[in-house]
Design an enzyme around this catalytic site. Structure first.
Site, PDB file in Angstrom:
ATOM      1  N   LYS A 277      41.894  48.061  37.883  1.00  0.00           N
ATOM      2  CA  LYS A 277      42.620  49.210  37.343  1.00  0.00           C
ATOM      3  C   LYS A 277      41.794  50.488  37.454  1.00  0.00           C
ATOM      4  O   LYS A 277      42.341  51.586  37.596  1.00  0.00           O
ATOM      5  CB  LYS A 277      43.015  48.940  35.898  1.00  0.00           C
ATOM      6  CG  LYS A 277      44.048  47.815  35.755  1.00  0.00           C
ATOM      7  CD  LYS A 277      45.314  48.092  36.546  1.00  0.00           C
ATOM      8  CE  LYS A 277      46.396  47.062  36.301  1.00  0.00           C
ATOM      9  NZ  LYS A 277      47.655  47.358  37.022  1.00  0.00           N
TER      10      LYS A 277
ATOM     11  N   TYR B 126      39.919  42.446  36.186  1.00  0.00           N
ATOM     12  CA  TYR B 126      41.136  43.216  35.967  1.00  0.00           C
ATOM     13  C   TYR B 126      40.782  44.676  35.694  1.00  0.00           C
ATOM     14  O   TYR B 126      41.394  45.595  36.261  1.00  0.00           O
ATOM     15  CB  TYR B 126      41.908  42.625  34.791  1.00  0.00           C
ATOM     16  CG  TYR B 126      43.124  43.409  34.378  1.00  0.00           C
ATOM     17  CD1 TYR B 126      44.304  43.316  35.086  1.00  0.00           C
ATOM     18  CD2 TYR B 126      43.091  44.242  33.255  1.00  0.00           C
ATOM     19  CE1 TYR B 126      45.434  44.032  34.708  1.00  0.00           C
ATOM     20  CE2 TYR B 126      44.205  44.960  32.862  1.00  0.00           C
ATOM     21  CZ  TYR B 126      45.380  44.848  33.591  1.00  0.00           C
ATOM     22  OH  TYR B 126      46.486  45.570  33.201  1.00  0.00           O
TER      23      TYR B 126
END
Length: 260
Positions: free
Chosen positions: A160, A156
């Protein structure tokens, strides 16, 4: 009413930050096309936008599918005639220790969080360039992309970080078309997704949710986690006239959790 006569698209708009952003943009005067993979929730958000006196269309779409993204942009343009703002908010994650991330986890997360954001940004920019008078692209990144160690998982965080890099490159290349591209980096934000992650963390560690919440807030200098409305307020600013000379930036909204 700083966004009166503007037309926006918000992805991941069925709940949480996407819903809050959709409603805040509508309160500022914008018509909003709301998109989400969850048909029922996105229709609910669309009705709430209409209750604020704005036009809205709900679009059932998977942000990991380029075909769905193309259809979303086409439906938004058909509904409003043009696209002035897009907020790329849709994202997925789950709580995973670095040694437990599997290939399918990596692919699922990057399919939506990185690939999806890129093609939403590209397809919206294509319309904005054709319109000839600029636009605003707002990508929802995360402080995880800046190295925040309390993130849900490393895949994750990588996705990002990719959003932040894409934001800067796109801002540079789209500037001649008067298209501003910025990112918002939320810190800990209380949404259904974050609550589910906390439940997973509580189950895996044997620590109660109340204890995890207390420890979470203690790490934040300002002493509280974000609400979705905190993120929506920044999106509204970046979409508005006060941000006309801001581009290529990644703004933390995190109560001081990450100060860079």
């Amino acid at each position: 009413m700083e966004l009166q006569y503007k037309n926006a698209v918000v992805t991941g708009a069925g709940r949480g930050m996407g819903r809050a952003i959709s409603l805040d943009l509508a309160e500022a005067g914008a018509n909003v096309a709301v998109a989400d993979i969850d048909r029922e929730n996105v229709e609910g958000t669309s009705e709430e936008v209409k209750e604020l006196g704005r036009e809205s269309v709900s679009i059932h779409a998977d942000m990991g599918s380029v075909a769905d993204i193309d259809r979303m942009i086409a439906e938004a343009k058909d509904a409003f005639g043009r696209i002035d703002i897009i907020v790329n908010n849709a994202g997925v994650t789950r709580y995973l220790y670095v040694m437990d991330v599997e290939e399918e986890d990596w692919d699922r997360i990057h399919r939506v969080n990185a690939k999806g954001v890129f093609f939403c940004m590209q397809r919206a920019a294509r319309e904005m360039i054709a319109q000839g008078d600029g636009g605003r692209i707002i990508n929802i990144a995360s402080v995880a992309g800046k190295g925040y160690s309390g993130t849900s998982n490393a895949a994750y965080a990588a996705s990002k970080g990719a959003v932040l890099a894409m934001t800067m490159i796109a801002a540079h290349q789209l500037a001649p078309h008067n298209i501003n591209v910025n990112a918002i980096c939320p810190g800990v934000t209380v949404t259904e997704l974050s609550i589910n992650n906390m439940r997973q963390r509580a189950e895996s560690t044997g620590v109660s949710i109340a204890e995890l919440e207390q420890a979470r807030d203690a790490r934040i200098p300002i002493g509280r986690a974000n609400t979705p409305e905190d993120i929506a307020a920044m999106a509204r600013f970046l979409a508005g006239p006060g941000a006309r000379n801001i581009t290529g930036q990644g703004y933390n909204v995190d109560g001081g959790l990450v100060m860079h």
